[in-house]
Design a protein around this motif. Sequence first.
Motif, PDB file in Angstrom:
ATOM      1  N   ARG A   1      11.147  10.453   4.556  1.00  0.00           N
ATOM      2  CA  ARG A   1       9.931  10.356   5.366  1.00  0.00           C
ATOM      3  C   ARG A   1      10.116  11.100   6.692  1.00  0.00           C
ATOM      4  NH1 ARG A   1       8.721   6.532   9.072  1.00  0.00           N
ATOM      5  NH2 ARG A   1       6.558   6.455   9.698  1.00  0.00           N
TER       6      ARG A   1
ATOM      7  N   TYR B   1       6.767  12.889   0.347  1.00  0.00           N
ATOM      8  CA  TYR B   1       8.110  12.349   0.087  1.00  0.00           C
ATOM      9  C   TYR B   1       8.063  11.426  -1.122  1.00  0.00           C
ATOM     10  CZ  TYR B   1       6.683   8.399   3.032  1.00  0.00           C
ATOM     11  OH  TYR B   1       6.018   7.331   3.569  1.00  0.00           O
TER      12      TYR B   1
ATOM     13  N   ALA C   1       0.844  -1.192   0.000  1.00  0.00           N
ATOM     14  CA  ALA C   1       0.000   0.000   0.000  1.00  0.00           C
ATOM     15  C   ALA C   1       0.877   1.238   0.000  1.00  0.00           C
ATOM     16  CB  ALA C   1      -0.874  -0.004   1.248  1.00  0.00           C
ATOM     17  N   SER C   2       0.323   2.327  -0.473  1.00  0.00           N
ATOM     18  CA  SER C   2       1.071   3.578  -0.438  1.00  0.00           C
ATOM     19  C   SER C   2       1.056   4.146   0.966  1.00  0.00           C
ATOM     20  CB  SER C   2       0.435   4.595  -1.376  1.00  0.00           C
ATOM     21  OG  SER C   2       1.053   4.520  -2.615  1.00  0.00           O
ATOM     22  N   ASP C   3       2.201   4.642   1.373  1.00  0.00           N
ATOM     23  CA  ASP C   3       2.293   5.314   2.653  1.00  0.00           C
ATOM     24  C   ASP C   3       1.569   6.651   2.541  1.00  0.00           C
ATOM     25  OD1 ASP C   3       3.384   4.838   5.062  1.00  0.00           O
ATOM     26  OD2 ASP C   3       5.451   4.813   4.345  1.00  0.00           O
ATOM     27  N   PRO C   4       0.869   7.072   3.594  1.00  0.00           N
ATOM     28  CA  PRO C   4       0.306   8.414   3.518  1.00  0.00           C
ATOM     29  C   PRO C   4       1.439   9.425   3.378  1.00  0.00           C
ATOM     30  CG  PRO C   4      -0.523   7.220   5.427  1.00  0.00           C
ATOM     31  CD  PRO C   4       0.568   6.394   4.835  1.00  0.00           C
TER      32      PRO C   4
END
Lengths: 151, 138
Positions: B110, B126, B35-38
């Motif tokens: 990050r 980022y 999943a994509s990191d927020p």
Amino acid sequence: MTEDTISSLINPPPRMLGWVALALRVVLAGLFVLAGALKLLDPAAFALEINRYQLIPWWSCALLALLLPWLEILVGIALLTRWFSRGALAWVTALLIVFSLALLSATLRGLNIDCGCFGRVWQSTGTFWPLLRNLLLLGMTVFLWWKPRRH
Amino acid sequence: MKTGGQASVIFFAALALAGLTVAVHPKKPSFPNRASDPGEISLQEVQNWNEPVLWVDARPESDYEVEHVPGAVSLNPDNWSEQLPHFLDGWRPAKKAVVYCSAASCETSREIADRLRRSGVDPVYYLKGGWEAWKATR
């Protein structure tokens, strides 16, 4: 300090050891239930936290993110209720060893990541202090293995 | 029941509950894809914005001096205190800031994005893949 006091510190009465064991059991159980419940709020975010350790492939991060919170909650409840408490203590010891090795590995590789110990709700950057905390908790489990049946 | 048996019962109970979580939890992780990191953003998404971006280079200054994204400012954990005021001089509210570090495996971008957010810089992202992703498109 009298001779009796020194003697009671070296050889504490079984009743006192029992209370210490009970207190440690409650602390460990509380921490594990809390850690599991916070991770369970957002397993997807917890999977990302595991992934940042760069130790295992993504699919296993996803699997662990679903399994670990429940394992922590169940062993916490088992420690508190003494239902399967030796099995729970075995899991607590194994999990703390694995968590400590992961933290040690991240520290040695200079990874500046969140520990992920309490999910995303309670974040703390850095792995050194969580590693020390884990070693302290491991010390508690050693005591409980040594004094399992008194309390 | 022996210790091993008790531990197995606990494990299978946790496994069953994990299965239930997959079925009902709205925030379950996706197995096939990470999943994509927020806050994480791809270079393509940045390019699609079609607006000026404030690039932040979170790599060591020695790498920054060799080469960096045009217009990027150097801001990393080592020079944070001295460079943050310079960065804030060039930043305006609502201007998007994108932080990058060396590669997909680095975590500094990050960290710097988190620090900037805590300093009131928003929006800040980022870059997925970091400097390597940028270089690959040149």
